[in-house]
Design a protein around this motif. Structure first.
Motif, PDB file in Angstrom:
ATOM      1  N   ALA A 356       0.828  -1.198   0.000  1.00 38.12           N
ATOM      2  CA  ALA A 356       0.000   0.000   0.000  1.00 38.12           C
ATOM      3  C   ALA A 356       0.867   1.253   0.000  1.00 38.12           C
ATOM      4  CB  ALA A 356      -0.931  -0.012   1.218  1.00 38.12           C
ATOM      5  N   HIS A 357       1.910   1.245   0.816  1.00 40.26           N
ATOM      6  CA  HIS A 357       2.813   2.396   0.866  1.00 40.26           C
ATOM      7  C   HIS A 357       3.652   2.494  -0.402  1.00 40.26           C
ATOM      8  CE1 HIS A 357       2.246   4.026   4.967  1.00 40.26           C
ATOM      9  NE2 HIS A 357       1.809   2.807   5.224  1.00 40.26           N
ATOM     10  N   TRP A 358       3.977   1.364  -1.013  1.00 40.54           N
ATOM     11  CA  TRP A 358       4.688   1.382  -2.301  1.00 40.54           C
ATOM     12  C   TRP A 358       3.857   2.114  -3.346  1.00 40.54           C
ATOM     13  CZ3 TRP A 358       3.312  -2.255  -6.514  1.00 40.54           C
ATOM     14  CH2 TRP A 358       4.129  -2.101  -7.635  1.00 40.54           C
ATOM     15  N   ARG A 359       2.573   1.745  -3.463  1.00 40.35           N
ATOM     16  CA  ARG A 359       1.710   2.402  -4.441  1.00 40.35           C
ATOM     17  C   ARG A 359       1.548   3.894  -4.120  1.00 40.35           C
ATOM     18  NH1 ARG A 359      -3.421   1.658  -5.332  1.00 40.35           N
ATOM     19  NH2 ARG A 359      -3.152   2.405  -7.479  1.00 40.35           N
ATOM     20  N   GLU A 360       1.375   4.204  -2.844  1.00 41.45           N
ATOM     21  CA  GLU A 360       1.202   5.602  -2.466  1.00 41.45           C
ATOM     22  C   GLU A 360       2.459   6.407  -2.764  1.00 41.45           C
ATOM     23  OE1 GLU A 360      -1.293   7.372   1.095  1.00 41.45           O
ATOM     24  OE2 GLU A 360       0.718   6.829   1.790  1.00 41.45           O
ATOM     25  N   GLN A 361       3.625   5.819  -2.521  1.00 40.97           N
ATOM     26  CA  GLN A 361       4.888   6.505  -2.805  1.00 40.97           C
ATOM     27  C   GLN A 361       5.031   6.799  -4.298  1.00 40.97           C
ATOM     28  OE1 GLN A 361       7.124   7.538  -0.459  1.00 40.97           O
ATOM     29  NE2 GLN A 361       8.295   8.539  -2.073  1.00 40.97           N
ATOM     30  N   LEU A 362       4.632   5.828  -5.120  1.00 41.84           N
ATOM     31  CA  LEU A 362       4.723   6.034  -6.570  1.00 41.84           C
ATOM     32  C   LEU A 362       3.810   7.148  -7.034  1.00 41.84           C
ATOM     33  CD1 LEU A 362       4.760   2.351  -7.924  1.00 41.84           C
ATOM     34  CD2 LEU A 362       6.704   3.875  -7.544  1.00 41.84           C
ATOM     35  N   GLY A 363       2.706   7.382  -6.311  1.00 43.90           N
ATOM     36  CA  GLY A 363       1.736   8.380  -6.731  1.00 43.90           C
ATOM     37  C   GLY A 363       2.244   9.800  -6.649  1.00 43.90           C
ATOM     38  N   ALA A 364       3.163  10.084  -5.771  1.00 44.67           N
ATOM     39  CA  ALA A 364       3.721  11.450  -5.632  1.00 44.67           C
ATOM     40  C   ALA A 364       5.167  11.311  -5.186  1.00 44.67           C
ATOM     41  CB  ALA A 364       2.911  12.267  -4.638  1.00 44.67           C
ATOM     42  N   ASN A 365       5.971  10.702  -6.041  1.00 45.38           N
ATOM     43  CA  ASN A 365       7.299  10.284  -5.601  1.00 45.38           C
ATOM     44  C   ASN A 365       8.326  11.413  -5.605  1.00 45.38           C
ATOM     45  OD1 ASN A 365       9.182   8.133  -4.830  1.00 45.38           O
ATOM     46  ND2 ASN A 365      10.173   8.632  -6.776  1.00 45.38           N
ATOM     47  N   ARG A 366       9.129  11.393  -4.574  1.00 51.44           N
ATOM     48  CA  ARG A 366      10.366  12.166  -4.520  1.00 51.44           C
ATOM     49  C   ARG A 366      11.344  11.342  -3.713  1.00 51.44           C
ATOM     50  NH1 ARG A 366      11.477  18.400  -2.433  1.00 51.44           N
ATOM     51  NH2 ARG A 366      13.607  18.536  -3.270  1.00 51.44           N
ATOM     52  N   ILE A 367      12.515  11.120  -4.252  1.00 55.21           N
ATOM     53  CA  ILE A 367      13.470  10.249  -3.570  1.00 55.21           C
ATOM     54  C   ILE A 367      13.825  10.825  -2.200  1.00 55.21           C
ATOM     55  CG2 ILE A 367      15.498  11.330  -4.602  1.00 55.21           C
ATOM     56  CD1 ILE A 367      16.748   8.502  -4.718  1.00 55.21           C
ATOM     57  N   TYR A 368      13.886   9.941  -1.215  1.00 54.95           N
ATOM     58  CA  TYR A 368      14.244  10.371   0.141  1.00 54.95           C
ATOM     59  C   TYR A 368      15.724  10.733   0.190  1.00 54.95           C
ATOM     60  CZ  TYR A 368       9.832   9.010   2.300  1.00 54.95           C
ATOM     61  OH  TYR A 368       8.520   8.937   2.659  1.00 54.95           O
ATOM     62  N   ARG A 369      16.003  11.900   0.733  1.00 54.42           N
ATOM     63  CA  ARG A 369      17.391  12.341   0.910  1.00 54.42           C
ATOM     64  C   ARG A 369      17.443  13.257   2.119  1.00 54.42           C
ATOM     65  NH1 ARG A 369      21.854  13.393   2.184  1.00 54.42           N
ATOM     66  NH2 ARG A 369      23.689  13.609   0.833  1.00 54.42           N
ATOM     67  N   PRO A 370      17.322  12.692   3.331  1.00 52.24           N
ATOM     68  CA  PRO A 370      17.397  13.538   4.532  1.00 52.24           C
ATOM     69  C   PRO A 370      18.791  14.106   4.716  1.00 52.24           C
ATOM     70  CG  PRO A 370      17.408  11.219   5.132  1.00 52.24           C
ATOM     71  CD  PRO A 370      17.162  11.269   3.657  1.00 52.24           C
ATOM     72  N   THR A 371      18.881  15.118   5.528  1.00 52.59           N
ATOM     73  CA  THR A 371      20.181  15.715   5.822  1.00 52.59           C
ATOM     74  C   THR A 371      20.756  15.100   7.099  1.00 52.59           C
ATOM     75  OG1 THR A 371      21.363  17.812   6.077  1.00 52.59           O
ATOM     76  CG2 THR A 371      19.227  17.607   7.198  1.00 52.59           C
ATOM     77  N   GLN A 372      21.903  15.568   7.512  1.00 49.05           N
ATOM     78  CA  GLN A 372      22.536  15.084   8.727  1.00 49.05           C
ATOM     79  C   GLN A 372      23.182  16.251   9.465  1.00 49.05           C
ATOM     80  OE1 GLN A 372      25.875  12.502   7.760  1.00 49.05           O
ATOM     81  NE2 GLN A 372      27.166  14.254   7.312  1.00 49.05           N
ATOM     82  N   ILE A 373      23.540  16.022  10.703  1.00 45.97           N
ATOM     83  CA  ILE A 373      24.314  16.975  11.492  1.00 45.97           C
ATOM     84  C   ILE A 373      25.708  16.387  11.645  1.00 45.97           C
ATOM     85  CG2 ILE A 373      24.544  18.128  13.721  1.00 45.97           C
ATOM     86  CD1 ILE A 373      21.489  18.012  13.945  1.00 45.97           C
ATOM     87  N   TYR A 374      26.675  17.014  11.016  1.00 49.36           N
ATOM     88  CA  TYR A 374      28.032  16.482  11.036  1.00 49.36           C
ATOM     89  C   TYR A 374      28.668  16.685  12.400  1.00 49.36           C
ATOM     90  CZ  TYR A 374      32.985  15.907   9.892  1.00 49.36           C
ATOM     91  OH  TYR A 374      34.305  15.508   9.875  1.00 49.36           O
ATOM     92  N   THR A 375      29.280  15.636  12.953  1.00 50.07           N
ATOM     93  CA  THR A 375      29.936  15.714  14.262  1.00 50.07           C
ATOM     94  C   THR A 375      31.400  15.270  14.210  1.00 50.07           C
ATOM     95  OG1 THR A 375      29.210  13.460  14.847  1.00 50.07           O
ATOM     96  CG2 THR A 375      27.729  15.289  15.435  1.00 50.07           C
ATOM     97  N   GLY A 376      31.962  15.169  12.999  1.00 54.42           N
ATOM     98  CA  GLY A 376      33.338  14.688  12.872  1.00 54.42           C
ATOM     99  C   GLY A 376      34.363  15.801  13.036  1.00 54.42           C
ATOM    100  N   SER A 377      35.600  15.489  12.680  1.00 53.51           N
ATOM    101  CA  SER A 377      36.721  16.427  12.810  1.00 53.51           C
ATOM    102  C   SER A 377      36.574  17.589  11.832  1.00 53.51           C
ATOM    103  CB  SER A 377      38.042  15.710  12.539  1.00 53.51           C
ATOM    104  OG  SER A 377      38.230  14.644  13.445  1.00 53.51           O
ATOM    105  N   GLY A 378      37.194  18.714  12.181  1.00 53.97           N
ATOM    106  CA  GLY A 378      37.292  19.823  11.245  1.00 53.97           C
ATOM    107  C   GLY A 378      38.286  19.487  10.151  1.00 53.97           C
ATOM    108  N   GLU A 379      38.511  20.455   9.247  1.00 52.70           N
ATOM    109  CA  GLU A 379      39.418  20.213   8.127  1.00 52.70           C
ATOM    110  C   GLU A 379      40.833  19.935   8.631  1.00 52.70           C
ATOM    111  OE1 GLU A 379      41.016  22.466   4.094  1.00 52.70           O
ATOM    112  OE2 GLU A 379      39.223  23.199   5.145  1.00 52.70           O
TER     113      GLU A 379
END
Length: 392
Positions: A356-379
């Motif tokens: 059901a969610h597969w069909r609904e996703q196809l109906g108004a699709n946009r690829i998921y691409r969430p962001t993140q909060i970087y916590t690693g070392s600086g340059e």
């Protein structure tokens, strides 16, 4: 005179929510949960009404296509599912190569993914392709679960019986015996209860995979892999182990007090969505009682009831009550289902929700691409190997 560019608004930091708790990730018309009042609806229909009056295939149709089917639509859907229950001998041969000690969820994930090799045409904008994929997955997932159960015991899989309804046929393939009609009906109601539950981990996994526009077999396989985790699909197995560890009704109170003191997780209690008893647990408890009247009592049920009573006093004020897993294991055990098949059965039911969610996703699709909060070392500057400090 050239005007200077308008100043850019400063970006507002997005708060980090572990596990995306409370963060809307999609809009959906499939399922609604009211965790305060303990209400669950599929496409607007209360779960209690569906469990009492519907069948799993009718509920699956409702979830996937949005409306209850007419008598002709349901008949055609049931016939199509019946015609597609069998799986290729090549899939059975592949399953015979799986280690007998492997977990059935791993076998199911591999088998579900393999369907994409046999039906590799990808036409997501073709309604017939979508319908055929839905039918194949709803029909073949139970057959593959039952087949692996017999194969790992050194036996050949049992072919589906066209004269048996969906749930009765699965129990037949699993146990090699035609099930009691009451048992088959109760099992069918269990599938309805587990068919859908909003954007849980496996459904989110399905939608993320679907958003890439891959085939539906990969979508279901990814969801199966997510469901296999013990924090999602395997809790009903753990509930039975907990009840067996407690042992007797008299031991419940002291066991629970010690578990709370040790900050031990009480399996089958608590849900991120519900602050009252899970409505599915209410229905499952009644199903367990119906089974016991027909096939004999289970002493672990008395332990479970006593644990629920005591926990209501200790944990209820915190909004921690039985969830769907608390009584489902007792139902499956009375039906003669092996414990490590509990989660694959969850997958049989939830395939309807995933599709059901597969069909609904196809109906108004946009690829998921969430962001993140970087916590690693600086340059940092790269150092030659001989210049790097020794690690103590």
């Amino acid at each position: 005179m050239t005007s200077s560019p308008a100043p850019q608004a400063a970006s507002v930091p997005v708060p980090f929510r572990p596990g995306l708790e409370g963060v809307p990730a999609t809009q959906s018309a499939i399922c609604d949960i009211d965790g305060i009042r303990g209400l669950l609806t599929y496409r607007g229909y209360p779960l209690e009404q569906l469990a009492a009056n519907s069948t799993f295939l009718e509920t699956a149709y409702l979830l996937i296509w949005g409306e209850l089917p007419t008598i002709f639509q349901l008949r055609d859907f049931e016939q199509e599912v019946q015609m597609h229950r069998r799986v290729s001998f090549r899939i059975r041969d592949m399953m015979k190569c799986f280690p007998a000690g492997g977990h059935p969820m791993d076998a199911l994930q591999a088998s579900a993914a393999s369907l994409g090799l046999f039906y590799s045409r990808r036409a997501l904008d073709d309604p017939q392709y979508v319908f055929d994929a839905v039918v194949r997955l709803i029909a073949k997932i139970p057959t593959m679960v039952a087949a692996f159960q017999l194969i790992r015991k050194g036996q050949d899989p049992i072919q589906p019986r066209d004269d048996l309804a969906y749930s009765a046929n699965f129990l037949y393939m699993l146990t090699e015996r035609e099930p009691d009609p009451i048992a088959a009906r109760i099992f069918d109601r269990c599938l309805i209860l587990h068919a859908e539950h909003s954007l849980n981990a496996s459904t989110f996994s399905a939608r993320v995979t679907a958003s890439t526009l891959t085939d539906p077999y990969a979508v279901v396989a990814s969801a199966v892999g997510t469901l296999a985790g013990p924090l999602h699909g395997g809790a009903n197995e753990d509930v039975l182990e907990m009840l067996e560890e407690i042992g007797t009704v008299d031991a419940v109170e002291s066991w629970l007090d010690q578990a709370i003191k040790a900050r031990k997780k009480i399996m089958g209690f608590g849900h991120r969505e519900y602050k009252v008893k899970d409505p599915r647990a209410v229905i499952l408890q009644k199903l367990a009682e119906d089974l016991f009247l027909r096939f004999g009592h289970d002493a672990m049920y008395d332990v479970a009831r006593r644990l629920e009573e005591v926990a209501a006093d200790r944990l209820g004020p915190k909004g921690i009550y039985p969830n769907v897993d608390f009584y489902s294991g007792l139902v499956y055990r009375k039906l003669g289902i092996p414990r490590d098949l509990f989660t694959p059965i969850f997958a049989i039911a939830r395939t309807a929700g995933w599709l059901a969610h597969w069909r609904e996703q196809l109906g108004a699709n946009r690829i998921y691409r969430p962001t993140q909060i970087y916590t690693g070392s600086g340059e940092r500057a790269w150092l030659p190997l001989e210049s790097r400090p020794a690690v103590v």
